[in-house]
Motif scaffolding. Structure first.
Motif, PDB file in Angstrom:
ATOM      1  N   ALA A  34       0.863  -1.182   0.000  1.00  0.00           N
ATOM      2  CA  ALA A  34       0.000   0.000   0.000  1.00  0.00           C
ATOM      3  C   ALA A  34       0.897   1.228   0.000  1.00  0.00           C
ATOM      4  O   ALA A  34       2.013   1.193   0.521  1.00  0.00           O
ATOM      5  CB  ALA A  34      -0.923   0.020   1.217  1.00  0.00           C
ATOM      6  N   GLY A  35       0.400   2.318  -0.584  1.00  0.00           N
ATOM      7  CA  GLY A  35       1.120   3.581  -0.535  1.00  0.00           C
ATOM      8  C   GLY A  35       2.540   3.470  -1.051  1.00  0.00           C
ATOM      9  O   GLY A  35       2.806   2.897  -2.115  1.00  0.00           O
ATOM     10  N   ASP A  36       3.494   3.991  -0.266  1.00  0.00           N
ATOM     11  CA  ASP A  36       4.887   4.023  -0.707  1.00  0.00           C
ATOM     12  C   ASP A  36       5.498   2.630  -0.869  1.00  0.00           C
ATOM     13  O   ASP A  36       6.544   2.488  -1.514  1.00  0.00           O
ATOM     14  CB  ASP A  36       5.729   4.837   0.280  1.00  0.00           C
ATOM     15  CG  ASP A  36       5.464   6.337   0.162  1.00  0.00           C
ATOM     16  OD1 ASP A  36       4.973   6.772  -0.903  1.00  0.00           O
ATOM     17  OD2 ASP A  36       5.746   7.063   1.129  1.00  0.00           O
ATOM     18  N   ALA A  37       4.868   1.604  -0.297  1.00  0.00           N
ATOM     19  CA  ALA A  37       5.385   0.242  -0.447  1.00  0.00           C
ATOM     20  C   ALA A  37       5.221  -0.283  -1.866  1.00  0.00           C
ATOM     21  O   ALA A  37       5.809  -1.314  -2.214  1.00  0.00           O
ATOM     22  CB  ALA A  37       4.695  -0.702   0.540  1.00  0.00           C
ATOM     23  N   VAL A  38       4.421   0.405  -2.699  1.00  0.00           N
ATOM     24  CA  VAL A  38       4.326   0.038  -4.114  1.00  0.00           C
ATOM     25  C   VAL A  38       4.856   1.160  -5.004  1.00  0.00           C
ATOM     26  O   VAL A  38       4.536   1.233  -6.184  1.00  0.00           O
ATOM     27  CB  VAL A  38       2.889  -0.359  -4.522  1.00  0.00           C
ATOM     28  CG1 VAL A  38       2.488  -1.646  -3.831  1.00  0.00           C
ATOM     29  CG2 VAL A  38       1.884   0.742  -4.223  1.00  0.00           C
ATOM     30  N   SER A  39       5.686   2.028  -4.414  1.00  0.00           N
ATOM     31  CA  SER A  39       6.347   3.043  -5.232  1.00  0.00           C
ATOM     32  C   SER A  39       7.350   2.374  -6.156  1.00  0.00           C
ATOM     33  O   SER A  39       7.768   1.219  -5.934  1.00  0.00           O
ATOM     34  CB  SER A  39       7.065   4.062  -4.343  1.00  0.00           C
ATOM     35  OG  SER A  39       8.171   3.451  -3.704  1.00  0.00           O
ATOM     36  N   LEU A  40       7.746   3.070  -7.199  1.00  0.00           N
ATOM     37  CA  LEU A  40       8.721   2.511  -8.134  1.00  0.00           C
ATOM     38  C   LEU A  40      10.028   2.159  -7.434  1.00  0.00           C
ATOM     39  O   LEU A  40      10.648   1.138  -7.736  1.00  0.00           O
ATOM     40  CB  LEU A  40       8.971   3.506  -9.272  1.00  0.00           C
ATOM     41  CG  LEU A  40       7.766   3.823 -10.159  1.00  0.00           C
ATOM     42  CD1 LEU A  40       8.141   4.868 -11.201  1.00  0.00           C
ATOM     43  CD2 LEU A  40       7.233   2.572 -10.828  1.00  0.00           C
ATOM     44  N   GLU A  41      10.417   2.984  -6.453  1.00  0.00           N
ATOM     45  CA  GLU A  41      11.654   2.721  -5.722  1.00  0.00           C
ATOM     46  C   GLU A  41      11.531   1.457  -4.874  1.00  0.00           C
ATOM     47  O   GLU A  41      12.452   0.632  -4.818  1.00  0.00           O
ATOM     48  CB  GLU A  41      11.997   3.924  -4.838  1.00  0.00           C
ATOM     49  CG  GLU A  41      12.367   5.180  -5.592  1.00  0.00           C
ATOM     50  CD  GLU A  41      11.156   5.929  -6.156  1.00  0.00           C
ATOM     51  OE1 GLU A  41      11.359   6.838  -6.989  1.00  0.00           O
ATOM     52  OE2 GLU A  41      10.009   5.603  -5.775  1.00  0.00           O
ATOM     53  N   ALA A  42      10.384   1.293  -4.216  1.00  0.00           N
ATOM     54  CA  ALA A  42      10.176   0.105  -3.383  1.00  0.00           C
ATOM     55  C   ALA A  42      10.150  -1.158  -4.243  1.00  0.00           C
ATOM     56  O   ALA A  42      10.701  -2.198  -3.855  1.00  0.00           O
ATOM     57  CB  ALA A  42       8.874   0.248  -2.595  1.00  0.00           C
ATOM     58  N   LEU A  43       9.538  -1.070  -5.402  1.00  0.00           N
ATOM     59  CA  LEU A  43       9.491  -2.230  -6.280  1.00  0.00           C
ATOM     60  C   LEU A  43      10.881  -2.574  -6.823  1.00  0.00           C
ATOM     61  O   LEU A  43      11.221  -3.748  -6.978  1.00  0.00           O
ATOM     62  CB  LEU A  43       8.516  -1.989  -7.430  1.00  0.00           C
ATOM     63  CG  LEU A  43       7.049  -1.810  -7.022  1.00  0.00           C
ATOM     64  CD1 LEU A  43       6.189  -1.581  -8.256  1.00  0.00           C
ATOM     65  CD2 LEU A  43       6.537  -2.988  -6.212  1.00  0.00           C
ATOM     66  N   ASP A  44      11.685  -1.561  -7.100  1.00  0.00           N
ATOM     67  CA  ASP A  44      13.057  -1.817  -7.546  1.00  0.00           C
ATOM     68  C   ASP A  44      13.848  -2.562  -6.476  1.00  0.00           C
ATOM     69  O   ASP A  44      14.660  -3.453  -6.785  1.00  0.00           O
ATOM     70  CB  ASP A  44      13.758  -0.500  -7.888  1.00  0.00           C
ATOM     71  CG  ASP A  44      13.370   0.042  -9.250  1.00  0.00           C
ATOM     72  OD1 ASP A  44      12.824  -0.739 -10.059  1.00  0.00           O
ATOM     73  OD2 ASP A  44      13.607   1.232  -9.506  1.00  0.00           O
ATOM     74  N   ARG A  45      13.612  -2.207  -5.209  1.00  0.00           N
ATOM     75  CA  ARG A  45      14.304  -2.902  -4.124  1.00  0.00           C
ATOM     76  C   ARG A  45      13.894  -4.368  -4.068  1.00  0.00           C
ATOM     77  O   ARG A  45      14.724  -5.265  -3.897  1.00  0.00           O
ATOM     78  CB  ARG A  45      14.028  -2.225  -2.782  1.00  0.00           C
ATOM     79  CG  ARG A  45      14.863  -2.777  -1.635  1.00  0.00           C
ATOM     80  CD  ARG A  45      14.541  -2.102  -0.323  1.00  0.00           C
ATOM     81  NE  ARG A  45      13.226  -2.494   0.151  1.00  0.00           N
ATOM     82  CZ  ARG A  45      12.962  -3.635   0.793  1.00  0.00           C
ATOM     83  NH1 ARG A  45      13.927  -4.510   1.008  1.00  0.00           N
ATOM     84  NH2 ARG A  45      11.759  -3.896   1.212  1.00  0.00           N
ATOM     85  N   LEU A  46      12.594  -4.642  -4.254  1.00  0.00           N
ATOM     86  CA  LEU A  46      12.124  -6.024  -4.243  1.00  0.00           C
ATOM     87  C   LEU A  46      12.714  -6.821  -5.408  1.00  0.00           C
ATOM     88  O   LEU A  46      13.002  -8.011  -5.271  1.00  0.00           O
ATOM     89  CB  LEU A  46      10.600  -6.065  -4.293  1.00  0.00           C
ATOM     90  CG  LEU A  46       9.855  -5.525  -3.063  1.00  0.00           C
ATOM     91  CD1 LEU A  46       8.344  -5.643  -3.266  1.00  0.00           C
ATOM     92  CD2 LEU A  46      10.278  -6.263  -1.795  1.00  0.00           C
ATOM     93  N   ARG A  47      12.896  -6.170  -6.552  1.00  0.00           N
ATOM     94  CA  ARG A  47      13.492  -6.859  -7.700  1.00  0.00           C
ATOM     95  C   ARG A  47      14.909  -7.335  -7.405  1.00  0.00           C
ATOM     96  O   ARG A  47      15.396  -8.290  -8.007  1.00  0.00           O
ATOM     97  CB  ARG A  47      13.516  -5.932  -8.922  1.00  0.00           C
ATOM     98  CG  ARG A  47      12.196  -5.771  -9.610  1.00  0.00           C
ATOM     99  CD  ARG A  47      12.350  -5.055 -10.945  1.00  0.00           C
ATOM    100  NE  ARG A  47      11.049  -4.697 -11.462  1.00  0.00           N
ATOM    101  CZ  ARG A  47      10.432  -3.544 -11.230  1.00  0.00           C
ATOM    102  NH1 ARG A  47      11.021  -2.616 -10.498  1.00  0.00           N
ATOM    103  NH2 ARG A  47       9.234  -3.306 -11.733  1.00  0.00           N
ATOM    104  N   GLY A  48      15.569  -6.647  -6.497  1.00  0.00           N
ATOM    105  CA  GLY A  48      16.941  -7.000  -6.167  1.00  0.00           C
ATOM    106  C   GLY A  48      17.072  -8.168  -5.212  1.00  0.00           C
ATOM    107  O   GLY A  48      18.190  -8.625  -4.933  1.00  0.00           O
ATOM    108  N   LEU A  49      15.957  -8.676  -4.704  1.00  0.00           N
ATOM    109  CA  LEU A  49      16.007  -9.779  -3.744  1.00  0.00           C
ATOM    110  C   LEU A  49      16.319 -11.096  -4.449  1.00  0.00           C
ATOM    111  O   LEU A  49      15.986 -11.292  -5.622  1.00  0.00           O
ATOM    112  CB  LEU A  49      14.671  -9.905  -3.014  1.00  0.00           C
ATOM    113  CG  LEU A  49      14.240  -8.729  -2.144  1.00  0.00           C
ATOM    114  CD1 LEU A  49      12.835  -8.985  -1.601  1.00  0.00           C
ATOM    115  CD2 LEU A  49      15.225  -8.515  -0.995  1.00  0.00           C
ATOM    116  N   ASP A  50      16.923 -12.002  -3.717  1.00  0.00           N
ATOM    117  CA  ASP A  50      17.110 -13.375  -4.179  1.00  0.00           C
ATOM    118  C   ASP A  50      15.822 -14.132  -3.872  1.00  0.00           C
ATOM    119  O   ASP A  50      15.583 -14.533  -2.725  1.00  0.00           O
ATOM    120  CB  ASP A  50      18.300 -14.005  -3.462  1.00  0.00           C
ATOM    121  CG  ASP A  50      18.536 -15.458  -3.870  1.00  0.00           C
ATOM    122  OD1 ASP A  50      17.798 -15.962  -4.749  1.00  0.00           O
ATOM    123  OD2 ASP A  50      19.448 -16.085  -3.295  1.00  0.00           O
ATOM    124  N   VAL A  51      14.989 -14.331  -4.889  1.00  0.00           N
ATOM    125  CA  VAL A  51      13.681 -14.947  -4.673  1.00  0.00           C
ATOM    126  C   VAL A  51      13.825 -16.350  -4.103  1.00  0.00           C
ATOM    127  O   VAL A  51      13.044 -16.783  -3.246  1.00  0.00           O
ATOM    128  CB  VAL A  51      12.879 -14.971  -6.004  1.00  0.00           C
ATOM    129  CG1 VAL A  51      11.595 -15.774  -5.845  1.00  0.00           C
ATOM    130  CG2 VAL A  51      12.574 -13.550  -6.451  1.00  0.00           C
TER     131      VAL A  51
END
Length: 281
Positions: A34-51
């Motif tokens: 929700a909110g800033d947790a789905v900002s482009l910056e937050a999503l970029d951070r999630l992309r960097g995770l080792d799934v």
């Protein structure tokens, strides 16, 4: 990425669908979507995770709305040419904008509750757009750069409340459970062209809506740019971009939801929903 929320209502946890279709737990990385947790910056951070290092959720159970809450639930009316024709209304010169109450947000498989005194509850498959950063006065060429992702929405509508009771359309759009959203928030990089997606809705197994987003009068880019001339869009805002022909109001004779009806709702690549209509208690 395909992001989702799983668990009992009010206790959902954030997750991610991996390449094998398994749900991975993201609650150690983000509190909720929700909110800033789905900002482009937050999503970029999630992309960097080792799934592969994230815990697998063996039995996720109920899937909730892909967003925990939304700052604004915007909608666009009469945005498919064939739907405008079936409604007997002229093509609008600019996007018709209105709101759903944010309390209408609902899970993609939760029951749709037909409100008290309803006679004309209706279905509307729609492409949902989730905003990923603050957006004011953007051009059409820049507009898609502000989109975090997309989702499937059923813009459930009570037509008598919407059209016959005066005031604004939101009266017919805002009952609790009238905004099934998800199952996934699919990030924009996985979707490609938002104007090339099939949108379908089945009622009791019968296909009643079957179109694609190329029939939209105003594209996603045009909608986001247009809205940004009048208001500031913020991360987590959601925009339901209109429905194609095949709604109950446009049928001859008209056809509306009754308890026991089942809706199966899908936007290509964004996941399918299923809701049963139930009477208000």
């Amino acid at each position: 990425m395909k992001l989702l929320r799983y668990g009992p209502q009010g206790q959902e946890k954030p997750g991610l669908l991996d390449a094998e279709g398994r749900v991975r737990d993201l609650s150690g990385e983000v509190a909720d979507f929700a909110g800033d947790a789905v900002s482009l910056e937050a999503l970029d951070r999630l992309r960097g995770l080792d799934v592969s290092a994230l815990p697998v959720v063996e039995e996720p159970g109920r899937i909730g709305a892909c967003l925990a809450s939304v700052p604004n639930f915007f909608c666009v009316g009469l945005n498919y040419a064939k739907h405008a024709a079936e409604s007997g209304m002229a093509i609008p010169p600019e996007p018709i904008l209105f709101n759903k109450a944010t309390s209408a947000l609902s899970g993609p498989f939760d029951a749709v509750v037909i409100p008290r005194n309803s006679e004309k509850s209706d279905w509307e498959v729609e492409l949902g757009v989730v905003i990923g950063r603050e957006c004011s006065y953007v051009s059409e060429a820049e507009a898609l750069d502000y989109v975090a992702g997309y989702c499937t929405i059923n813009d459930v509508s009570e037509r008598a409340f919407q059209i016959e009771r005066g005031g604004q359309w939101m009266k017919g759009k805002s009952a609790p459970t009238f905004g099934p959203t998800g199952p996934y928030l699919v990030t924009a990089d996985e979707v490609g062209d938002p104007q090339a997606l099939r949108v379908t809705l089945k009622l009791n197994g019968e296909t009643v809506q079957d179109s694609d987003t190329s029939d939209m009068i105003f594209t996603v880019a045009q909608i986001v740019s247009h809205m940004s001339q009048f208001m500031k869009l913020v991360p987590g805002d959601i925009i339901a971009t209109g429905t194609p022909s095949g709604v109950g109001m446009g049928m001859k004779p008209q056809r509306f939801l009754k308890p026991g009806d089942v809706m199966e709702v899908e936007v290509q690549g964004l996941g399918a929903q299923r809701q049963e209509a139930v009477a208000a208690s």
